[in-house]
Design a protein around this motif. Structure first.
Motif, PDB file in Angstrom:
ATOM      1  N   CYS A 176       0.933  -1.252  -0.056  1.00 57.05           N
ATOM      2  CA  CYS A 176      -0.014  -0.030   0.080  1.00 57.05           C
ATOM      3  C   CYS A 176       0.986   1.075  -0.001  1.00 57.05           C
ATOM      4  O   CYS A 176       0.672   2.283   0.977  1.00 57.05           O
ATOM      5  CB  CYS A 176      -0.861  -0.096   0.925  1.00 57.05           C
ATOM      6  SG  CYS A 176      -2.221  -1.359   1.126  1.00 57.05           S
ATOM      7  N   PRO A 177       1.702   1.269  -0.851  1.00 67.43           N
ATOM      8  CA  PRO A 177       2.549   2.758  -0.943  1.00 67.43           C
ATOM      9  C   PRO A 177       1.622   3.976  -1.141  1.00 67.43           C
ATOM     10  O   PRO A 177       0.723   3.707  -1.980  1.00 67.43           O
ATOM     11  CB  PRO A 177       3.376   2.456  -2.210  1.00 67.43           C
ATOM     12  CG  PRO A 177       2.814   1.517  -3.108  1.00 67.43           C
ATOM     13  CD  PRO A 177       2.195   0.519  -1.944  1.00 67.43           C
ATOM     14  N   ASN A 220      -4.474   6.130  10.251  1.00 70.93           N
ATOM     15  CA  ASN A 220      -3.921   5.818  11.621  1.00 70.93           C
ATOM     16  C   ASN A 220      -4.809   4.718  12.016  1.00 70.93           C
ATOM     17  O   ASN A 220      -6.095   4.900  11.912  1.00 70.93           O
ATOM     18  CB  ASN A 220      -3.946   7.030  12.312  1.00 70.93           C
ATOM     19  CG  ASN A 220      -3.537   7.131  13.815  1.00 70.93           C
ATOM     20  OD1 ASN A 220      -3.858   6.068  14.672  1.00 70.93           O
ATOM     21  ND2 ASN A 220      -2.327   7.785  13.912  1.00 70.93           N
ATOM     22  N   TYR A 221      -4.292   3.690  12.810  1.00 66.50           N
ATOM     23  CA  TYR A 221      -4.997   2.748  13.443  1.00 66.50           C
ATOM     24  C   TYR A 221      -5.922   3.020  14.483  1.00 66.50           C
ATOM     25  O   TYR A 221      -7.177   2.544  14.361  1.00 66.50           O
ATOM     26  CB  TYR A 221      -4.125   1.939  14.129  1.00 66.50           C
ATOM     27  CG  TYR A 221      -4.791   0.527  14.824  1.00 66.50           C
ATOM     28  CD1 TYR A 221      -4.744  -0.481  14.292  1.00 66.50           C
ATOM     29  CD2 TYR A 221      -4.879   0.962  16.237  1.00 66.50           C
ATOM     30  CE1 TYR A 221      -5.499  -1.549  15.005  1.00 66.50           C
ATOM     31  CE2 TYR A 221      -5.711  -0.181  17.118  1.00 66.50           C
ATOM     32  CZ  TYR A 221      -5.817  -1.557  16.469  1.00 66.50           C
ATOM     33  OH  TYR A 221      -6.637  -2.341  16.905  1.00 66.50           O
ATOM     34  N   ALA A 222      -5.685   4.163  15.061  1.00 68.90           N
ATOM     35  CA  ALA A 222      -6.781   4.614  16.143  1.00 68.90           C
ATOM     36  C   ALA A 222      -8.157   5.052  15.595  1.00 68.90           C
ATOM     37  O   ALA A 222      -9.172   4.955  16.289  1.00 68.90           O
ATOM     38  CB  ALA A 222      -6.179   5.821  17.025  1.00 68.90           C
ATOM     39  N   GLY A 282      -1.238  -0.077   9.014  1.00 69.30           N
ATOM     40  CA  GLY A 282      -2.002  -0.499   7.875  1.00 69.30           C
ATOM     41  C   GLY A 282      -2.119  -1.939   7.867  1.00 69.30           C
ATOM     42  O   GLY A 282      -3.270  -2.782   7.750  1.00 69.30           O
ATOM     43  N   GLY A 283      -1.084  -2.677   8.166  1.00 64.56           N
ATOM     44  CA  GLY A 283      -1.013  -4.238   8.216  1.00 64.56           C
ATOM     45  C   GLY A 283      -2.046  -4.756   9.195  1.00 64.56           C
ATOM     46  O   GLY A 283      -2.785  -5.721   9.038  1.00 64.56           O
ATOM     47  N   VAL A 284      -1.840  -4.169  10.517  1.00 62.22           N
ATOM     48  CA  VAL A 284      -2.622  -4.772  11.520  1.00 62.22           C
ATOM     49  C   VAL A 284      -4.293  -4.303  11.349  1.00 62.22           C
ATOM     50  O   VAL A 284      -5.136  -5.077  11.497  1.00 62.22           O
ATOM     51  CB  VAL A 284      -2.177  -4.159  12.897  1.00 62.22           C
ATOM     52  CG1 VAL A 284      -3.133  -4.375  14.043  1.00 62.22           C
ATOM     53  CG2 VAL A 284      -0.832  -4.703  13.297  1.00 62.22           C
ATOM     54  N   ILE A 285      -4.571  -3.157  10.820  1.00 57.97           N
ATOM     55  CA  ILE A 285      -5.975  -2.791  10.276  1.00 57.97           C
ATOM     56  C   ILE A 285      -6.477  -3.926   9.419  1.00 57.97           C
ATOM     57  O   ILE A 285      -7.447  -4.248   9.585  1.00 57.97           O
ATOM     58  CB  ILE A 285      -5.859  -1.362   9.808  1.00 57.97           C
ATOM     59  CG1 ILE A 285      -5.695  -0.236  10.607  1.00 57.97           C
ATOM     60  CG2 ILE A 285      -7.215  -1.259   8.992  1.00 57.97           C
ATOM     61  CD1 ILE A 285      -5.469   0.759  10.217  1.00 57.97           C
ATOM     62  N   GLU A 296       3.381 -16.911   0.385  1.00 61.19           N
ATOM     63  CA  GLU A 296       3.069 -15.523  -0.063  1.00 61.19           C
ATOM     64  C   GLU A 296       2.954 -14.412   1.128  1.00 61.19           C
ATOM     65  O   GLU A 296       2.771 -14.901   2.369  1.00 61.19           O
ATOM     66  CB  GLU A 296       1.546 -15.547  -0.724  1.00 61.19           C
ATOM     67  CG  GLU A 296       1.526 -16.329  -1.923  1.00 61.19           C
ATOM     68  CD  GLU A 296       2.395 -15.793  -2.995  1.00 61.19           C
ATOM     69  OE1 GLU A 296       2.777 -14.573  -3.000  1.00 61.19           O
ATOM     70  OE2 GLU A 296       2.414 -16.694  -3.893  1.00 61.19           O
ATOM     71  N   PRO A 297       3.543 -13.299   0.929  1.00 61.62           N
ATOM     72  CA  PRO A 297       3.588 -12.328   1.879  1.00 61.62           C
ATOM     73  C   PRO A 297       2.196 -11.944   2.418  1.00 61.62           C
ATOM     74  O   PRO A 297       1.042 -12.076   1.926  1.00 61.62           O
ATOM     75  CB  PRO A 297       4.044 -11.033   1.227  1.00 61.62           C
ATOM     76  CG  PRO A 297       4.004 -11.405  -0.296  1.00 61.62           C
ATOM     77  CD  PRO A 297       4.009 -12.927  -0.281  1.00 61.62           C
ATOM     78  N   LEU A 298       2.218 -11.577   3.660  1.00 56.67           N
ATOM     79  CA  LEU A 298       1.074 -10.907   4.273  1.00 56.67           C
ATOM     80  C   LEU A 298       1.090  -9.386   4.662  1.00 56.67           C
ATOM     81  O   LEU A 298       2.272  -9.153   5.344  1.00 56.67           O
ATOM     82  CB  LEU A 298       0.742 -11.719   5.664  1.00 56.67           C
ATOM     83  CG  LEU A 298      -0.055 -13.192   5.194  1.00 56.67           C
ATOM     84  CD1 LEU A 298       0.221 -13.956   6.893  1.00 56.67           C
ATOM     85  CD2 LEU A 298      -1.405 -13.156   4.866  1.00 56.67           C
ATOM     86  N   PRO A 299       0.186  -8.723   4.749  1.00 58.72           N
ATOM     87  CA  PRO A 299       0.541  -7.028   5.211  1.00 58.72           C
ATOM     88  C   PRO A 299       0.748  -7.111   6.608  1.00 58.72           C
ATOM     89  O   PRO A 299       1.320  -6.057   6.897  1.00 58.72           O
ATOM     90  CB  PRO A 299      -0.862  -6.458   4.833  1.00 58.72           C
ATOM     91  CG  PRO A 299      -1.880  -7.488   4.654  1.00 58.72           C
ATOM     92  CD  PRO A 299      -1.166  -8.767   4.412  1.00 58.72           C
TER      93      PRO A 299
END
Length: 651
Positions: free
Chosen positions: A82-83, A88-90, A282-285, A465-468
């Motif tokens: 996601c470039p 923001n996570y919050a 972003g990855g955690v979201i 495969e990659p994960l965010p």
């Protein structure tokens, strides 16, 4: 032989699930239809752009700038996600306060403080106030804020406030020893420390003031100490937590790049300090949103996962909050005043989803608890389990003694990716001893030692495969070598997780425990190095070796083998001293089941302890296959462990 089917969803339940809603959305908005779940899973791991963009859109991720593309570099390690995105996570949590400010967001049942509730509006206001105070303390984007707090609203508010500023959060549980905490926090040089000076557990007050004073003295980077005062008066120079939560400023967040650090969590290897794993906003979201499909979470749910604040499940529970569900936190002993306390909590709060470590359910079963007779579980629709393999007889206990029409959704993943590899599915049958499916977006396979895929056989759990949500990096690992050695040095370009797994043709799986030497006690993982630091720091101990034996369907067993100092012996007095050192420096959770005297610890020619071969041997491996004696510095030392393994097998 196919495992016994214990539960099948009704057509109505399957159709109403969030997973089914997502599948219909994909059909309506992307023009894709799937003949079954496995077809959708294959799409999710092949078309990474298409799948993760669908998760972004379906869950209405809040962002000030949309991503230019979803995966710019499809490689491991080094994937780029996601470039161009700014978010923001919050915001993803607190957006519900805009729509439902007066509804309850959080319920806390604490042995220290009693029961309390927090509305969405109050949560947002307190986050805004704490963020404003942290800003006044000089906290800026990228600074570290750390905490030693139990699983109460204080930790959540402090975390969201930290995240809203673009600062980086890290948390340890208050029952951890000061050495274990410092091994974590000294690596990341925090600017602010927030801690509670004591807590009630099993009816007893634990005073942590002396321990916190040692920690404070050993963290020179900390400029401000914030204290939740329970055990005594506020120390001089400290700030009271209560003074931070009553401001009147409006909530505002700092938008950051998709891969900006959100938190640092720790997953120990067998050598060196705990690995400080950095995950991004972003990855955690995205991973949390996807997990809500596999847990069937929506705003109508009341959700609780029984967790310590030092476990990744503490972080995971905000997945439900992000979907607008009411989250219930339990802070206290799960067996005080009796084993029924948690089930009364589930009933009293009308929980629709309750999760816990597999060891908790196993303990309830062994205590002959029958929750369905003791409390009203009408509201309970779903149960989750993780941490270690859930045995088939525990599955049976849940359906016979908890609730016959509940959906049981065990999962397995870990701290490393802040998510799960194998999970539940609300539209699939539940079979004894199995996890229902591989998670969407997770290219999970079982590999043999040569990297060939296995079907229906036990192999290494890998992700191709990659994960965010995979680690951005380890804090301080400038060249990435430690990250590479942790996950990618066995199979080039493929993540090796460190679990044994079998996956059948339909995608159902069974986890058989750790394939490496990491200690896994009731779901909490620790590197053996931290045990050695405590044990070998004693003058009476010359050397030691510890292994954690996870038997499918049985309790974990952790023996500690000790070489006493010259002229000494491993007697009861030394055993007590060793256990006390582990309790004080690491945690009572990691006290061994047995301490055994040995003459020497088996080592490689380069001096490394042979933990994995000893573990394989004690799990029933062939002595001639688990180790090459020509590679050992002291091959005769292995004879003791062969005799010990035989004695245990015949006991």
């Amino acid at each position: 032989m196919t495992a016994k089917t214990l539960w099948t969803p009704s057509p109505e339940r399957a159709a109403a699930s969030t997973m089914a809603q997502f599948e219909r959305w994909v059909q309506d908005n992307r023009g894709l239809t799937f003949e079954d779940y496995n077809a959708m899973w294959r799409w999710s791991i092949e078309d990474l752009d298409g799948f993760w963009s669908a998760i972004w859109d379906f869950f209405d991720v809040r962002a000030s700038q949309e991503p230019e593309t979803f995966i710019a570099k499809r490689q491991m390690p080094g994937a780029e996600w996601c470039p161009g995105a700014r978010l923001n996570y919050a915001d993803q949590i607190l957006k519900h306060a805009d729509e439902r400010p007066d509804e309850i967001a959080l319920v806390v049942q604490s042995e220290t403080f009693g029961r309390s509730e927090l509305t969405w509006g109050a949560l947002r206001d307190q986050v805004a106030s704490v963020a404003d105070h942290l800003r006044g303390m000089g906290v800026e984007k990228g600074d570290r804020v750390v905490a030693i707090l139990p699983n109460t609203e204080v930790a959540l508010i402090a975390f969201l406030a930290t995240a809203s500023l673009g600062a980086v959060w890290s948390l340890c549980a208050p029952d951890m020893g000061h050495v274990a905490i410092l091994d974590r926090f000294t690596q990341i040089e925090p600017k602010v420390l927030i801690a509670q000076d004591g807590y009630m557990h099993a009816g007893k007050m634990t005073d942590r003031r002396d321990v916190l004073a040692q920690i404070n003295a050993a963290l020179p980077s900390v400029d401000h100490f914030v204290t939740v005062a329970v055990a005594g008066d506020l120390p001089g120079g400290h700030v009271a937590w209560d003074d931070l939560i009553h401001g009147t400023g409006a909530y505002a967040s700092t938008h950051v790049a998709f891969d900006h650090p959100l938190w640092i969590v720790y997953s120990s290897g067998t050598t060196g300090n705990p690995k400080p794993i950095v995950h991004g906003h972003g990855g955690v979201i995205l991973e949390a949103a996807k997990q809500s499909l596999h847990k069937d979470i929506s705003p109508k749910d009341r959700y609780c996962w029984l967790t310590s604040s030092g476990w990744i499940m503490w972080n995971s529970q905000w997945m439900a909050l992000g979907q607008g569900a009411r989250v219930a936190l339990f802070d206290g002993a799960p067996n005080h005043p009796d084993m029924g306390v948690i089930w009364r909590f589930v009933a009293d709060e009308g929980l629709t989803f309750f999760g816990a470590g597999a060891a908790y359910f196993s303990t309830c079963m062994k205590a002959a608890l029958i929750p369905r007779e003791a409390v009203d579980l009408t509201a309970l629709r779903s149960l989750g389990s993780t941490g270690s393999p859930l045995s088939s007889d525990t599955y049976d206990w849940i359906y016979s003694d908890v609730k016959s029409d509940v959906w049981l959704a065990p999962l397995s993943g870990g701290t490393d990716l802040a998510g799960a590899f194998v999970v539940g599915h609300p539209g699939m049958p539940v079979r004894a001893g199995e996890m229902q499916c591989r998670a969407l977006g997770n290219a999970v396979r079982a590999f043999d030692p040569l990297g060939n895929e296995l079907v229906g056989e036990v192999g290494e759990l890998v992700c191709t495969e990659p994960l965010p949500s995979m680690p951005l990096y380890f804090w301080g690992d400038e060249d990435g070598s430690r990250l590479f050695e942790s996950y990618f040095d066995t199979y080039p370009g493929v993540w090796r997780h460190g679990d044994w797994i079998s996956i059948d043709e339909g995608g159902a799986s069974v986890i058989y425990g750790r394939s490496d030497a990491t200690i896994n006690r009731k779901g909490l993982r620790l590197g053996s190095a931290e045990i050695y630091q405590a044990v070998e720091g004693l003058d009476e101990v010359l050397d030691s070796l510890v292994v954690d034996l996870e038997f499918l369907g049985k309790d974990s067993f952790m023996p500690l083998f000790v070489v006493p100092a010259q002229g000494g012996a491993v007697d009861d007095a030394l055993r007590d001293k060793i256990n006390a050192a582990i309790r004080a420096q690491v945690s009572a959770r990691f006290v061994p089941n047995e301490i055994v005297e040995v003459k020497e610890v088996p080592r490689t020619l380069s001096g490394k302890k042979l933990e994995v071969p000893v573990k394989k041997l004690l799990l029933g491996g062939d002595p001639d296959m688990v180790v090459n004696r020509d590679s050992m510095a002291n091959p005769d030392s292995f004879d003791f462990f062969i005799a010990y393994a035989n004695a245990r097998a015949n006991a």
